[in-house]
Design a protein around this motif. Structure first.
Motif, PDB file in Angstrom:
ATOM      1  N   VAL A  88       5.660   8.320  -1.660  1.00 50.56           N
ATOM      2  CA  VAL A  88       6.567   9.178  -1.196  1.00 50.56           C
ATOM      3  C   VAL A  88       7.730   9.427  -1.994  1.00 50.56           C
ATOM      4  O   VAL A  88       8.307   8.583  -2.440  1.00 50.56           O
ATOM      5  CB  VAL A  88       6.924   9.034   0.502  1.00 50.56           C
ATOM      6  N   THR A  89       7.853  10.774  -2.438  1.00 51.65           N
ATOM      7  CA  THR A  89       8.968  11.406  -3.294  1.00 51.65           C
ATOM      8  C   THR A  89      10.080  11.842  -2.324  1.00 51.65           C
ATOM      9  O   THR A  89      10.129  13.058  -2.133  1.00 51.65           O
ATOM     10  CB  THR A  89       8.605  12.251  -4.381  1.00 51.65           C
ATOM     11  N   GLY A 101      17.800   8.042  -0.410  1.00 50.84           N
ATOM     12  CA  GLY A 101      16.795   8.215   0.642  1.00 50.84           C
ATOM     13  C   GLY A 101      15.526   7.435   0.492  1.00 50.84           C
ATOM     14  O   GLY A 101      15.148   6.909   1.333  1.00 50.84           O
ATOM     15  N   ALA A 102      15.056   7.124  -0.844  1.00 49.90           N
ATOM     16  CA  ALA A 102      14.307   6.294  -1.089  1.00 49.90           C
ATOM     17  C   ALA A 102      14.270   4.914  -0.435  1.00 49.90           C
ATOM     18  O   ALA A 102      13.436   4.276   0.309  1.00 49.90           O
ATOM     19  CB  ALA A 102      13.888   6.130  -2.520  1.00 49.90           C
ATOM     20  N   THR A 149      11.786  16.686   1.893  1.00 52.23           N
ATOM     21  CA  THR A 149      10.644  15.719   1.668  1.00 52.23           C
ATOM     22  C   THR A 149      10.056  15.855   2.952  1.00 52.23           C
ATOM     23  O   THR A 149       8.717  15.806   2.862  1.00 52.23           O
ATOM     24  CB  THR A 149      11.314  14.253   1.855  1.00 52.23           C
ATOM     25  N   ALA A 150      10.446  15.784   4.127  1.00 53.72           N
ATOM     26  CA  ALA A 150       9.671  15.841   5.486  1.00 53.72           C
ATOM     27  C   ALA A 150       9.056  17.156   5.518  1.00 53.72           C
ATOM     28  O   ALA A 150       8.023  17.051   6.199  1.00 53.72           O
ATOM     29  CB  ALA A 150      10.718  16.004   6.683  1.00 53.72           C
ATOM     30  N   ALA A 151       9.455  18.192   4.974  1.00 56.45           N
ATOM     31  CA  ALA A 151       8.587  19.573   4.954  1.00 56.45           C
ATOM     32  C   ALA A 151       7.646  19.416   4.048  1.00 56.45           C
ATOM     33  O   ALA A 151       6.548  19.953   4.673  1.00 56.45           O
ATOM     34  CB  ALA A 151       9.609  20.593   4.556  1.00 56.45           C
ATOM     35  N   GLN A 152       7.696  18.838   3.057  1.00 56.68           N
ATOM     36  CA  GLN A 152       6.649  18.742   2.014  1.00 56.68           C
ATOM     37  C   GLN A 152       5.569  17.770   2.540  1.00 56.68           C
ATOM     38  O   GLN A 152       4.295  18.125   2.612  1.00 56.68           O
ATOM     39  CB  GLN A 152       6.907  18.141   0.832  1.00 56.68           C
ATOM     40  N   THR A 177       1.014  -1.258   0.165  1.00 57.73           N
ATOM     41  CA  THR A 177      -0.041   0.138  -0.059  1.00 57.73           C
ATOM     42  C   THR A 177       0.775   1.170   0.011  1.00 57.73           C
ATOM     43  O   THR A 177       0.324   2.388   0.055  1.00 57.73           O
ATOM     44  CB  THR A 177      -0.941  -0.061   1.146  1.00 57.73           C
ATOM     45  N   GLN A 178       2.289   1.065  -0.171  1.00 53.12           N
ATOM     46  CA  GLN A 178       3.174   2.189   0.182  1.00 53.12           C
ATOM     47  C   GLN A 178       4.356   1.945  -0.693  1.00 53.12           C
ATOM     48  O   GLN A 178       4.754   0.751  -0.763  1.00 53.12           O
ATOM     49  CB  GLN A 178       3.127   2.442   1.519  1.00 53.12           C
TER      50      GLN A 178
END
Length: 542
Positions: A51-52, A58-59, A456-459, A26-27
């Motif tokens: 998640v990008t 990082g992925a 990424t975390a900010a987005q 699912t992710q």
């Protein structure tokens, strides 16, 4: 006879996504590129969130952490060539730490010539590159084969020791519709358990042991309750690897925490007469030295039979799933009396003395970190997740000195020892459990391997504290150079205003100049949307 379903015409991209969804995915994590757009086209229709990150490494780390905290495989999607090589370090880390990570990428077309033609992202062999760091790299040759390849990966994840896998789909198969045939699913597999004679032999040794010990690694994670019960029934002190941190609550009177590297603990272990090692390699990366000579009968529990001959060979090998094996072992321990063993000797005093000896060895080195680590622990819930980097503040600080219990998790890149793991891993863990506290711990050198993931975390607006112990560069290597009598070279990094950098990425940043300031900053960061980078200045020897 029931009518067989008719083959469906699918593109390779849709076949990949359908197979993932059928296996419960699912992710996913990844970065779209020119060659993988047909995969991305189908993610949302099949219910797979995405998640990008800002870099494929990082992925990989995010998917790795997602797998560790959920127990389900992590999935990462890359495009061809450099993108796949970017994730290779994360694949190697997952292999080292036995993490079920699936990487899916496009590849050169089926009939692409051996001679280079200058096609975008062309490389000699993606499968050969990934085969060196994964359990397998499978290049499919038909759309129908995609179903089998995905089922093969999930079968690997469910049987034996989980390792990362790579599936490559040639570019022309991704876009071209073909008859796909029936869906292939990984079959359910029963838990493996050792033979009855082997269990009886192990129970006999443990029952008669005068000084038993339990050593727990990451492979014991699914047997936390059984490990605790066995330790209490035997009165056996428990020591863990970094991957086994918190399987038994580190505040328990029998727990020595993560201290296999301690000379005092190694000396004690060498004097034990029975050692039960569960789900651990007993490797140099766990011991920080060559394995000690044991006089004990070594009983090893591991789902991977190869581990019985690696590191310290087992006198009594128990090949099987940790939970099933320990449950069966407890039955054998109870067999003579028809009830669990009772009246185990009280060894808690010996454990307290061992803890004191262990801590005295590093008291001077670790003294300045301890108040800050205590401040972190005081703020966090019991089920908080901490992610870690290959940094002094982690392997000298948090791993031995920040206690964790079975409700929480501590994720550390052992073995392969990559840098830059903590921040993207925290994003993966927070993606899996949005309501649990997640904190990343890093050093200033390691953080900058993946600092772009602050964006990424900010987005994602994730409340994510990132605590950075700043010692002005690569502190461990600086210390090793000094210990050799060398002049430290290329290890001192120019100062970076990391809190300002976090703010530039859309997050928040502060400096904590005391444990009390860290307590305040961390408490606020845990409820503030977006990442908060908190720096703690460490003494930098010159």
């Amino acid at each position: 006879m029931s009518e067989q379903p008719r083959p469906t015409s699918l593109t390779g991209g849709e076949a990949v996504v359908r197979a993932l969804a059928e296996h419960g995915v699912t992710q996913a994590f990844g970065i779209p590129g020119t060659h993988n757009l047909e995969i991305y086209r189908h993610l949302a229709p099949y219910g797979i969130a995405h998640v990008t990150p800002r870099h494929e490494q990082g992925a990989g780390y995010a998917a790795d952490a997602y797998a560790r905290v959920t127990g389900r495989p992590g999935v990462a999607i890359t495009t061809t060539g450099p993108a796949l090589l970017n994730i290779a370090a994360a694949v190697g880390q997952a292999y080292s730490d036995s993490v079920p990570l699936l990487v899916v990428s496009p590849g050169m077309p089926l009939r692409h010539p051996r001679q280079s033609t200058g096609l975008l992202h062309e490389m000699r062999s993606q499968t050969e590159a990934l085969r060196g760091v994964s359990a397998f790299s499978h290049r499919v040759s038909t759309v129908e084969e995609i179903f089998s390849a995905v089922a093969r990966a999930f079968t690997l994840f469910r049987t034996g020791r989980p390792r990362p896998a790579h599936i490559e789909v040639p570019l022309d198969l991704l876009e071209k519709p073909e008859l796909a045939g029936p869906m292939r699913l990984a079959p359910p597999t029963p838990a493996i358990c050792p033979s009855l004679p082997a269990l009886r032999d192990a129970a006999r040794v443990l029952r008669s042991a005068r000084q038993p010990a339990l050593v727990l690694g990451g492979g014991a994670r699914n047997a936390a309750a059984q490990c605790l019960t066995l330790a209490e029934e035997l009165g056996a002190p428990v020591v863990t690897t970094a991957n086994g941190k918190g399987i038994v609550d580190e505040t328990h009177p029998l727990s020595l925490g993560v201290s296999l590297h301690s000379p005092s603990v190694q000396q004690w272990l060498a004097g034990c007469d029975a050692v039960l090692a569960v789900g651990t390699e007993l490797a140099e990366s766990d011991l920080w030295s060559a394995p000690p000579a044991l006089r004990a009968t070594l009983i090893r529990v591991d789902v991977d039979p190869d581990q019985m001959y690696a590191g310290l060979p087992a006198q009594l090998p128990l090949v099987g799933d940790a939970r099933a094996t320990l449950e069966a072992l407890r039955q054998q321990l109870a067999e003579p009396h028809g009830a669990p063993a009772s009246g185990a000797p009280d060894r808690t005093g010996a454990v307290r003395a061992l803890r004191a000896g262990r801590d005295a060895e590093t008291a001077e080195r670790d003294a300045h970190r301890l108040p800050y680590l205590q401040a972190v622990r005081a703020v966090l819930d019991a089920d908080a997740i901490l992610t870690s980097d290959s940094a002094q503040c982690c392997y000298y600080g948090a791993i031995p000195h920040l206690p964790v219990g079975p409700a929480g998790r501590y994720l550390h890149p052992t073995g392969f020892g990559t840098l830059g793991y903590a921040l993207p891993a925290a994003i993966g863990a927070k993606t899996a459990y949005p309501t649990r506290q997640v904190v990343a711990l890093s050093g200033d050198g390691g953080l900058q391997f993946s600092v772009q993931e602050l964006a990424t975390a900010a987005q994602l607006r994730l409340p994510l504290p990132v605590v950075v112990f700043d010692n002005g560069g690569y502190g461990e290597i600086r210390d090793e150079m000094t210990a050799r009598g060398d002049t430290p070279t290329a290890v001192d990094l120019p100062s970076v205003d990391l809190p300002a950098l976090a703010r530039a990425y859309g997050g928040h940043g502060v400096h904590a100049d005391s444990p009390e300031a860290l307590t305040r900053a961390l408490s606020l960061a845990l409820t503030t949307p977006g990442p908060t980078l908190i720096t703690v200045t460490e003494e930098t020897p010159r």
